[in-house]
Design a protein around this motif. Structure first.
Motif, PDB file in Angstrom:
ATOM      1  N   VAL A  21      13.591 -22.704  -1.617  1.00  0.00           N
ATOM      2  CA  VAL A  21      14.184 -23.555  -2.635  1.00  0.00           C
ATOM      3  C   VAL A  21      13.131 -24.090  -3.591  1.00  0.00           C
ATOM      4  N   ALA A  22      11.958 -24.356  -3.021  1.00  0.00           N
ATOM      5  CA  ALA A  22      10.899 -24.993  -3.801  1.00  0.00           C
ATOM      6  C   ALA A  22      10.108 -23.998  -4.652  1.00  0.00           C
ATOM      7  N   ARG A  23      10.401 -22.675  -4.511  1.00  0.00           N
ATOM      8  CA  ARG A  23       9.631 -21.690  -5.266  1.00  0.00           C
ATOM      9  C   ARG A  23       9.819 -21.894  -6.762  1.00  0.00           C
ATOM     10  N   ALA A  24       8.731 -22.029  -7.467  1.00  0.00           N
ATOM     11  CA  ALA A  24       8.795 -22.347  -8.897  1.00  0.00           C
ATOM     12  C   ALA A  24       9.079 -21.096  -9.712  1.00  0.00           C
ATOM     13  N   GLU A  25       9.781 -21.278 -10.819  1.00  0.00           N
ATOM     14  CA  GLU A  25       9.995 -20.196 -11.777  1.00  0.00           C
ATOM     15  C   GLU A  25       8.655 -19.843 -12.428  1.00  0.00           C
ATOM     16  N   PRO A  26       8.491 -18.583 -12.829  1.00  0.00           N
ATOM     17  CA  PRO A  26       7.239 -18.217 -13.503  1.00  0.00           C
ATOM     18  C   PRO A  26       7.030 -19.064 -14.761  1.00  0.00           C
ATOM     19  N   THR A  27       5.776 -19.398 -15.019  1.00  0.00           N
ATOM     20  CA  THR A  27       5.462 -20.173 -16.224  1.00  0.00           C
ATOM     21  C   THR A  27       5.561 -19.254 -17.441  1.00  0.00           C
ATOM     22  N   PRO A  28       5.687 -19.825 -18.642  1.00  0.00           N
ATOM     23  CA  PRO A  28       5.697 -18.992 -19.850  1.00  0.00           C
ATOM     24  C   PRO A  28       4.491 -18.072 -19.931  1.00  0.00           C
ATOM     25  N   ALA A  29       3.317 -18.567 -19.525  1.00  0.00           N
ATOM     26  CA  ALA A  29       2.108 -17.743 -19.571  1.00  0.00           C
ATOM     27  C   ALA A  29       2.214 -16.571 -18.596  1.00  0.00           C
ATOM     28  N   GLU A  30       2.786 -16.835 -17.407  1.00  0.00           N
ATOM     29  CA  GLU A  30       2.948 -15.769 -16.423  1.00  0.00           C
ATOM     30  C   GLU A  30       3.967 -14.729 -16.907  1.00  0.00           C
ATOM     31  N   LEU A  31       5.051 -15.205 -17.511  1.00  0.00           N
ATOM     32  CA  LEU A  31       6.056 -14.292 -18.040  1.00  0.00           C
ATOM     33  C   LEU A  31       5.456 -13.415 -19.137  1.00  0.00           C
ATOM     34  N   GLU A 169      12.361   0.106 -19.290  1.00  0.00           N
ATOM     35  CA  GLU A 169      13.119  -0.691 -20.247  1.00  0.00           C
ATOM     36  C   GLU A 169      14.066  -1.641 -19.521  1.00  0.00           C
ATOM     37  N   GLY A 170      14.599  -1.178 -18.391  1.00  0.00           N
ATOM     38  CA  GLY A 170      15.441  -2.063 -17.578  1.00  0.00           C
ATOM     39  C   GLY A 170      14.641  -3.237 -17.045  1.00  0.00           C
ATOM     40  N   ASP A 171      13.416  -2.960 -16.583  1.00  0.00           N
ATOM     41  CA  ASP A 171      12.548  -4.038 -16.104  1.00  0.00           C
ATOM     42  C   ASP A 171      12.226  -5.012 -17.229  1.00  0.00           C
ATOM     43  N   LEU A 172      11.957  -4.472 -18.421  1.00  0.00           N
ATOM     44  CA  LEU A 172      11.643  -5.329 -19.562  1.00  0.00           C
ATOM     45  C   LEU A 172      12.829  -6.204 -19.943  1.00  0.00           C
ATOM     46  N   ALA A 173      14.034  -5.667 -19.803  1.00  0.00           N
ATOM     47  CA  ALA A 173      15.225  -6.452 -20.139  1.00  0.00           C
ATOM     48  C   ALA A 173      15.282  -7.723 -19.299  1.00  0.00           C
ATOM     49  N   GLY A 174      14.933  -7.575 -18.016  1.00  0.00           N
ATOM     50  CA  GLY A 174      14.919  -8.757 -17.151  1.00  0.00           C
ATOM     51  C   GLY A 174      13.840  -9.744 -17.565  1.00  0.00           C
ATOM     52  N   LEU A 175      12.677  -9.231 -17.890  1.00  0.00           N
ATOM     53  CA  LEU A 175      11.588 -10.105 -18.314  1.00  0.00           C
ATOM     54  C   LEU A 175      11.909 -10.777 -19.647  1.00  0.00           C
ATOM     55  N   TYR A 176      12.537 -10.029 -20.560  1.00  0.00           N
ATOM     56  CA  TYR A 176      12.903 -10.619 -21.843  1.00  0.00           C
ATOM     57  C   TYR A 176      13.903 -11.765 -21.667  1.00  0.00           C
ATOM     58  N   GLU A 177      14.796 -11.597 -20.687  1.00  0.00           N
ATOM     59  CA  GLU A 177      15.761 -12.660 -20.434  1.00  0.00           C
ATOM     60  C   GLU A 177      15.048 -13.932 -19.964  1.00  0.00           C
ATOM     61  N   MET A 178      14.051 -13.759 -19.094  1.00  0.00           N
ATOM     62  CA  MET A 178      13.284 -14.925 -18.659  1.00  0.00           C
ATOM     63  C   MET A 178      12.500 -15.529 -19.822  1.00  0.00           C
ATOM     64  N   ARG A 179      11.977 -14.674 -20.690  1.00  0.00           N
ATOM     65  CA  ARG A 179      11.239 -15.175 -21.854  1.00  0.00           C
ATOM     66  C   ARG A 179      12.179 -15.910 -22.815  1.00  0.00           C
ATOM     67  N   ARG A 180      13.412 -15.412 -22.899  1.00  0.00           N
ATOM     68  CA  ARG A 180      14.390 -16.091 -23.750  1.00  0.00           C
ATOM     69  C   ARG A 180      14.638 -17.507 -23.236  1.00  0.00           C
ATOM     70  N   ARG A 181      14.695 -17.622 -21.898  1.00  0.00           N
ATOM     71  CA  ARG A 181      14.897 -18.957 -21.317  1.00  0.00           C
ATOM     72  C   ARG A 181      13.686 -19.845 -21.555  1.00  0.00           C
ATOM     73  N   ALA A 182      12.509 -19.215 -21.568  1.00  0.00           N
ATOM     74  CA  ALA A 182      11.290 -20.009 -21.728  1.00  0.00           C
ATOM     75  C   ALA A 182      11.008 -20.365 -23.181  1.00  0.00           C
ATOM     76  N   TYR A 183      11.225 -19.383 -24.088  1.00  0.00           N
ATOM     77  CA  TYR A 183      10.841 -19.568 -25.489  1.00  0.00           C
ATOM     78  C   TYR A 183      12.012 -19.699 -26.451  1.00  0.00           C
ATOM     79  N   GLY A 184      13.197 -19.313 -25.979  1.00  0.00           N
ATOM     80  CA  GLY A 184      14.340 -19.387 -26.869  1.00  0.00           C
ATOM     81  C   GLY A 184      14.684 -18.059 -27.519  1.00  0.00           C
ATOM     82  N   ARG A 185      13.810 -17.062 -27.429  1.00  0.00           N
ATOM     83  CA  ARG A 185      14.091 -15.729 -27.945  1.00  0.00           C
ATOM     84  C   ARG A 185      13.248 -14.700 -27.187  1.00  0.00           C
ATOM     85  N   ALA A 186      13.781 -13.480 -27.101  1.00  0.00           N
ATOM     86  CA  ALA A 186      13.115 -12.442 -26.309  1.00  0.00           C
ATOM     87  C   ALA A 186      11.998 -11.753 -27.062  1.00  0.00           C
TER      88      ALA A 186
END
Length: 316
Positions: A21-31, A169-186
């Motif tokens: 539960v306590a596992r942190a989401e990746p930071t913007p820098a890590e993403l 590209e499928g892997d990138l789609a997942g990472l872009y989604e996390m970046r969208r959450r972090a930065y507001g756009r993929a």
């Protein structure tokens, strides 16, 4: 015993649950680091795919030329074979008559050996012609068979590369989604070509290529694209030199082969800068700067040339 086991299992679950539960989401820098790593890997695959497509196109063109040459050669060989057949039949049918005539008329203008020798000479000449045509035809057919084998192998490789590209590209789609959450756009926001500044005063074809590259700054990266809306790295250098009337293949590795090797000290605006593994290429614009299509999610930009290990330099 059963109760004791259940108790131990429950304690273990309780100890593990908080950690999960306590596992942190990746930071913007890590993403960002993950995206850059995957983008670099994908770009290498795209450039390999581009190279394979260029190889396939070249081999198909060569195969078509071979087929066009094999047809007429086949007709020539058939004609020669027919002519030799006629000569052989004539020799068979008339040989006895000629022999008899020579024996009965020894004072004739041509002796038997001369007559037979002339016929034999003509036959050998036709046989040589036939052998020559047949050898050329076989050589071309052998080349065609080798080309067909190469095309089949490259088609299979292209399919494998396409599968790998789709996976990444499928892997990138997942990472872009996390970046969208972090930065507001993929991806980066569309840029402005004017942000690169004014193109340097470069004359000739190189000047045309440099000015085109400046005009492409701010446009998005696009796999397998050579403009005008988006570009991959070799697509940008291809498009820049295309406006100057120069043809480059859509592949960093093939552009390496298609350009003249120069040293770093010889670099001039319009030259190409190739990076380690020949998985990336950029257009040099002077003062240690390049314009390139960096990677997925980023826009064409002007930046310092030392972005990664450099493999060498090329002049178109």
């Amino acid at each position: 015993m059963l109760l004791r086991s259940l108790a131990v299992a429950g304690l273990s679950a309780a100890l593990l649950a908080p950690a999960q539960v306590a596992r942190a989401e990746p930071t913007p820098a890590e993403l960002t680091k993950q995206i850059e790593k995957s983008s670099t890997e994908l770009e290498r695959i795209v450039e390999s795919y581009n190279k394979l497509n260029e190889d396939i196109k070249a081999n198909k063109a060569t195969a078509a030329k071979l087929e066009a040459r094999i047809g007429p050669l086949q007709e020539q060989a058939e004609r020669s074979r027919a002519e030799v057949g006629v000569l052989a039949a004539t020799a068979y049918k008339t040989g006895g008559m000629r022999t008899a005539a020579a024996l009965l008329d020894p004072g004739g203008q041509a002796t038997l050996p001369e007559r037979l020798g002339t016929l034999d000479q003509l036959t050998r000449q036709r046989q040589r012609t036939l052998s020559s045509f047949t050898a050329d035809q076989q050589r071309l057919i052998d080349q065609k068979i080798r080309l067909d084998t190469t095309l089949a192998r490259e088609a299979a490789q292209a399919k494998q590369l396409k599968t790998a590209k789709t996976r990444i590209e499928g892997d990138l789609a997942g990472l872009y989604e996390m970046r969208r959450r972090a930065y507001g756009r993929a991806t980066e926001a569309p840029g402005n070509a004017g942000s690169a500044g004014k193109p340097p005063a470069v004359s000739g074809d190189a000047g045309k290529a440099v000015r085109y590259a400046y005009g492409a700054v701010g446009k998005p990266y696009g796999y397998g694209q050579d403009g005008p809306g988006s570009y991959d790295c070799s697509g940008l250098t291809l498009a820049a030199w295309r406006v100057a009337g120069k043809s480059l293949p859509h592949s960093a590795a093939r552009q390496w082969s298609a350009t003249k090797r120069i040293s770093r000290s010889e670099l001039q605006p319009g030259d190409l800068v190739f990076y380690s593994g020949l998985g990336h290429v950029a257009l040099y614009v002077g003062n240690g700067q390049i314009i390139d299509a960096p990677s997925a999610g980023r826009n064409v930009s002007k930046r310092g040339m030392n972005i990664m290990s450099i493999a060498g330099y090329g002049r178109v």
